[in-house]
Design a protein around this motif. Structure first.
Motif, PDB file in Angstrom:
ATOM      1  N   ARG A 120       0.130 -42.316  52.380  1.00  0.00           N
ATOM      2  CA  ARG A 120       1.309 -42.225  53.251  1.00  0.00           C
ATOM      3  C   ARG A 120       1.024 -42.841  54.620  1.00  0.00           C
ATOM      4  O   ARG A 120       1.926 -43.371  55.264  1.00  0.00           O
ATOM      5  N   ALA A 130       1.371 -46.466  54.120  1.00  0.00           N
ATOM      6  CA  ALA A 130       2.787 -46.801  54.003  1.00  0.00           C
ATOM      7  C   ALA A 130       3.489 -46.775  55.359  1.00  0.00           C
ATOM      8  O   ALA A 130       4.528 -47.401  55.533  1.00  0.00           O
ATOM      9  N   LEU A 182       4.371 -43.762  56.610  1.00  0.00           N
ATOM     10  CA  LEU A 182       5.193 -42.556  56.563  1.00  0.00           C
ATOM     11  C   LEU A 182       4.542 -41.394  57.302  1.00  0.00           C
ATOM     12  O   LEU A 182       5.165 -40.372  57.536  1.00  0.00           O
ATOM     13  N   ALA A 228       7.330 -47.996  59.068  1.00  0.00           N
ATOM     14  CA  ALA A 228       7.415 -48.106  57.618  1.00  0.00           C
ATOM     15  C   ALA A 228       8.552 -49.041  57.206  1.00  0.00           C
ATOM     16  O   ALA A 228       8.432 -49.816  56.264  1.00  0.00           O
ATOM     17  N   ILE A 274       6.926 -48.927  47.470  1.00  0.00           N
ATOM     18  CA  ILE A 274       6.350 -47.626  47.149  1.00  0.00           C
ATOM     19  C   ILE A 274       7.038 -47.026  45.939  1.00  0.00           C
ATOM     20  O   ILE A 274       8.236 -47.225  45.724  1.00  0.00           O
ATOM     21  N   LEU A 329       2.382 -49.610  46.697  1.00  0.00           N
ATOM     22  CA  LEU A 329       1.779 -48.278  46.805  1.00  0.00           C
ATOM     23  C   LEU A 329       2.353 -47.379  45.703  1.00  0.00           C
ATOM     24  O   LEU A 329       3.568 -47.245  45.584  1.00  0.00           O
ATOM     25  N   MET A 364      13.307 -46.225  53.215  1.00  0.00           N
ATOM     26  CA  MET A 364      12.710 -46.724  54.453  1.00  0.00           C
ATOM     27  C   MET A 364      11.712 -47.837  54.133  1.00  0.00           C
ATOM     28  O   MET A 364      11.685 -48.863  54.811  1.00  0.00           O
ATOM     29  N   MET A 365      10.900 -47.646  53.079  1.00  0.00           N
ATOM     30  CA  MET A 365       9.928 -48.671  52.709  1.00  0.00           C
ATOM     31  C   MET A 365      10.619 -49.965  52.302  1.00  0.00           C
ATOM     32  O   MET A 365      10.043 -51.042  52.404  1.00  0.00           O
TER      33      MET A 365
END
Lengths: 332, 565
Positions: free
Chosen positions: A46, A49, A51, A71, A78, A155, B195-196
């Motif tokens: 995370r 990423a 996050l 992010a 992800i 990821l 969001m990613m």
């Protein structure tokens, strides 16, 4: 394009979730973060990423500092264990979501979505909604959705843990295949050692917020450096230097110091029935290809694999032997 | 434990579907606990409902036909009244859903401070009779309102807008509760995934938050609409010349003794509820929240602009709700509102409209409703567990139908069924028991659903374990079911008690010159021109309900602290 992590630390209040993490992920490398629950592997994923924030250390991609990039702007893909699809969007809409966000032209978007649906074998399901799909199919959609934006890094957070054993096996190979074809550097979190051994180019074995060992699946399995790794990946017997000298005197190697333990795999131990008993069989379990024996040596017990032809039973008196180069000395 | 007298359970092939061996006592217990609640539903819910439908079709000449409907719809003012009701409830629903969503979002997704202010504000409308909002509005903005007098404005609070505002205050807490529950279900990883992929906060809101909340918003809209289109209290107090169906039905039945016309309007009031039921069922089938077992709740975040604007609306609404109730409490202690504001207890010396007798009646009625209701609902859910799939579903459906019947219609159905001379049902008329039963069946569904949630927490294996160890059904009840169910029973008991204390719309038809309840007294006092005494009386009701609420919280805390084995 290389991910570089140096001296990364992460605290939750007083609790140190990650300490002194160093890790490199090269181009088109498939890296598995492996460890028991609570070891910090998901936290690390995370953080990569974007996050989760981290407390100190550096996180760079191709020489560029990532700590100032949110992010939303990292451009990574992800996939979660829980699929996390948009329930009100069709398969095609889900896969095209990232492209829609990027305002990609309609024709280009449609072509890309088509290509990805073919890649994950879901062409027939374009207009279905997530609730009309099986778990394995939903996870394929999630993977395609993550791949649609040509992520710099993929990821995967325990992507197979919610699936049935059979589907899990198929999807393992499929993910590996897609990753090799698209040549996207990938980091996967898993607590399943078999999954890590099958899929990874490089395994990062983690315990209590630290990296215990990094290596290829073969290195991790046959040359574990710590007791934790030898125990977590596969099954090991542990002997102190003194015990090793007595039980397996034929061994070539010497203990580097008194703090090390000899890790012996059950398949390395040969068991013979003898008159003068070194050990006694106290339990047998049938594992299909071999029978696993529990041996009582008085001051310790050993696990050893034997072929069914040897026909050993509970109560039999036996002697053990190992090849001279067997076993690895690991830090306790 | 029963001794199975047939030793051949392994040898002889059994007939398929043969019931398990069961002791006669256990069987009687099971049958009683299944059939008593069902007969209750049949007698005190289905029968009155069938009767009101039948009466709506009985014409003046005694024939069956639709003449009543034709008559009602051709009355000159009726289309206007229907239109008024639709406009009023439509506006109220819009306000409640928009404001309710803002407050729910503010509570659930931001780092809101002083949430308890909002929680308390949202609790208030549940503690008071539904006309208290209207009463408070009039004290503030009416002809003799505090603010009207101070500013000299003529706010025209009587009519549509007064009704919309007071009904919004009444329905808002329910909207917030439903929408907040739907916001709570979301999984944070959906937001992470978006969001990613590069989605901005606004895109995440539009693509995840709103679609996930759709079902909650829809439910909230239906609840607000049906609750306000059938509400009687506020309409009677602040409606003025703006006539709605709820006041019309009362005028027809109580004013003109025109029961058939009343029945027709009652049936008309069922239509929006039936539609809501149907649409919600269809929507529920399509709905999946996407939340899985291990869903991680969405953590609140900070966005100054959003948080400040949401906060303004949320605290604004909360303070308004509190201000209105506080005004009522204040007015109850004032000598002559709004001209002489010195404090006095004189308003509490109530002698008109039977004095405090109705308050005691309310207490008796509410206790009866709570005891009978909790017992019957408990029996029903325990025995329903043993039923086959189809039967269990039928019982479930029957048990939740009452939620779709507005109190006003139920009250009218009761008066048609039980206000009959001589016959057996007539014996109940004019007793507290009948009012209690009416209240219980009015809130049957909510109590039932709470019970069902409670009994789901009892693992079936635990009961089976008790049986296998050698316990009988009573042991199973005592050792497996009751320890887990006790908090639920307490919650249902006090829920029925508190609702019975404040409900007005059903009981308004069941009171007699000899027997009245507290909520009706407030209405009568206000209509007789004793506004401050009406305020005093509602303060008394609120006090009783608050004590009950405190007792419930205390009991639940006590039960939680007690170690369970």
């Amino acid at each position: 394009m290389q991910l570089k992590i140096r001296n990364l630390e992460k605290y939750y209040g007083q609790f140190q979730a990650l300490s002194d993490v160093d890790l490199d992920v090269g181009d088109d490398e498939f890296v598995c973060l492996l460890g028991p629950s609570g070891c910090g592997k998901t936290t690390l994923l995370r953080i990569i990423a974007g996050l989760e924030p981290f407390n100190s250390g550096t996180l760079e991609l191709a020489g560029k500092d990532l700590s100032t990039v949110s992010a939303q702007h990292r451009g990574f893909g992800i996939v979660f264990q829980s699929y996390s699809l948009f329930q009100h969007m069709t398969v095609a809409e889900n896969i095209g979501y990232g492209l829609r966000i990027r305002k990609t032209a309609a024709a280009e978007k449609a072509a890309k979505v088509q290509k990805l649906m073919a890649l994950v074998h879901l062409q027939a399901f374009a207009e279905r909604y997530p609730y009309q799909l099986s778990g394995g199919q939903q996870q394929r959609v999630a993977i395609a959705r993550a791949l649609a934006v040509d992520p710099a890094l993929l990821l995967l957070d325990e992507p197979l843990s919610a699936l049935d054993a059979r589907v899990r096996n198929d999807l393992r190979l499929e993910i590996r295949d897609v990753q090799r074809r698209l040549r996207i550097p990938t980091i996967m979190v898993t607590h399943d050692q078999e999954e890590a051994l099958v899929m990874a180019d490089k395994i990062v074995c983690m315990n209590a917020g630290r990296i215990e060992q990094i290596g290829s699946p073969k290195e991790i399995y046959s040359h574990p450096r710590t007791k934790f790794v030898a125990d977590f990946v596969g099954i090991s017997n542990f002997l102190t230097p003194a015990m090793a000298a007595r039980v397996v005197p034929q061994l070539n190697s010497q203990a580097p110091d008194a703090q090390h333990l000899l890790a012996l795999r059950p398949e390395d131990i040969a068991v013979r029935m003898t008159e003068t008993a070194q050990a006694r069989v106290t339990e047998t379990s049938f594992l299909g290809n071999v029978t696993r024996l529990t041996l009582d040596l008085g001051d310790t017990t050993l696990l050893a694999d034997s072929h069914h032809s040897e026909g050993l039973k509970i109560g039999d008196a036996v002697t053990v032997s190992v090849p001279p180069d067997a076993g690895v000395w690991v830090r306790a | 434990m029963t001794v199975n007298s047939s030793p051949d359970f392994a040898a002889a092939p059994r007939k398929a579907g043969k019931a398990l061996a069961i002791s006669p006592i256990a069987r009687i217990l099971y049958l009683t606990s299944l059939w008593v609640p069902l007969i209750g539903l049949a007698l005190f819910f289905l029968y009155p409902l069938v009767l009101i439908v039948q009466r709506s079709f009985v014409q003046r000449d005694g024939m069956i036909g639709i003449a009543n409907y034709v008559d009602v719809l051709s009355m000159r003012h009726i289309p206007g009244v229907i239109w008024n009701s639709l406009v009023m409830s439509g506006l109220t629903t819009l306000i409640c859903v928009v404001l309710g969503f803002m407050i729910a979002y503010f509570l659930q997704r931001t780092h809101a401070r002083l949430r308890w202010v909002i929680s308390v504000a949202l609790l208030l409308p549940l503690l008071a009779p539904s006309l208290v909002q209207a009463l408070g509005l009039i004290f503030l903005f009416g002809r003799n309102g505090l603010i009207s007098q101070a500013t000299g404005w003529n706010l025209q609070i009587y009519g549509l807008w007064g009704l919309v505002i007071s009904n919004s205050m009444y329905a808002l807490p329910q909207a917030v509760m439903i929408i907040q529950a739907s916001l709570r279900q979301s999984d944070t990883r959906q937001y992470d995934a978006a969001m990613m992929l590069g989605a901005t906060p606004w895109q995440r809101f539009v693509d995840i938050t709103l679609p996930n909340a759709r079902f909650g918003l829809l439910s909230a809209a239906f609840v607000c609409f049906t609750v306000t289109i059938t509400d009687f209290g506020n309409a009677a107090v602040i409606g003025g010349n703006y006539r709605v169906l709820a006041t019309e039905i009362y005028a027809q039945v109580v004013g003109q003794m025109n029961f058939n016309m009343g029945a027709v309007i009652g049936i008309l009031l069922l239509i929006p509820t039936l539609m809501a039921f149907y649409i919600e069922k269809v929507a529920a089938q399509r709905h999946t929240s996407g939340a899985t077992e291990g869903a991680m709740p969405v953590a609140p975040d900070r966005q100054p602009l959003r948080d400040i604007s949401l906060g303004l609306f949320s605290y604004g609404a909360a303070l308004f709700l509190i201000a209105v109730v506080v005004t009522v409490v204040y007015a109850s202690f004032v000598t002559l509102w709004p001209y002489r504001l010195d404090l006095t207890l004189r308003n509490y010396n109530i002698t008109a409209q039977g004095g405090y007798a109705p308050l005691w009646t309310s207490l008796i009625v509410s206790t009866q409703a709570a005891v009978i209701g909790t017992l019957l609902l408990f029996m029903l859910v325990v025995s329903q567990r043993r039923l086959g799939r189809g039967m269990a579903k039928a019982v479930y459906l029957l048990a939740i139908v009452p939620v779709g019947v507005p109190g006003l219609v139920l009250g009218l159905a009761y008066i048609l069924s039980f206000n009959v001379a001589g016959a057996l049902p007539g014996l109940l008329y004019g007793t507290t028991l009948l009012i209690a039963l009416c209240n219980f069946y009015h809130y049957h569904s909510q109590g039932f659903l709470t019970m069902v949630t409670g009994i789901r927490a009892v693992p079936p294996q635990l009961e089976e374990t008790v049986t296998c160890i050698g316990g009988n059904s009573l042991h199973g009840l005592r050792d497996a079911i009751l320890p887990v169910m006790l908090p639920t029973l307490v919650a249902v008991f006090f829920f029925l008690f508190m609702r019975s204390m404040v409900t007005l719309s059903a009981v308004i038809f069941l009171i007699t010159p000899q027997l009245s309840v507290g909520a009706v007294s407030v209405l009568r006092l206000d209509q007789a021109g004793f506004a401050t005494q009406a305020a005093a009386f509602s303060v008394c009701i609120m006090a009783v309900v608050m004590i009950a609420l405190g007792m419930m919280k205390a009991t639940l805390t006590f039960l939680e602290r007690k170690p369970r084995n």
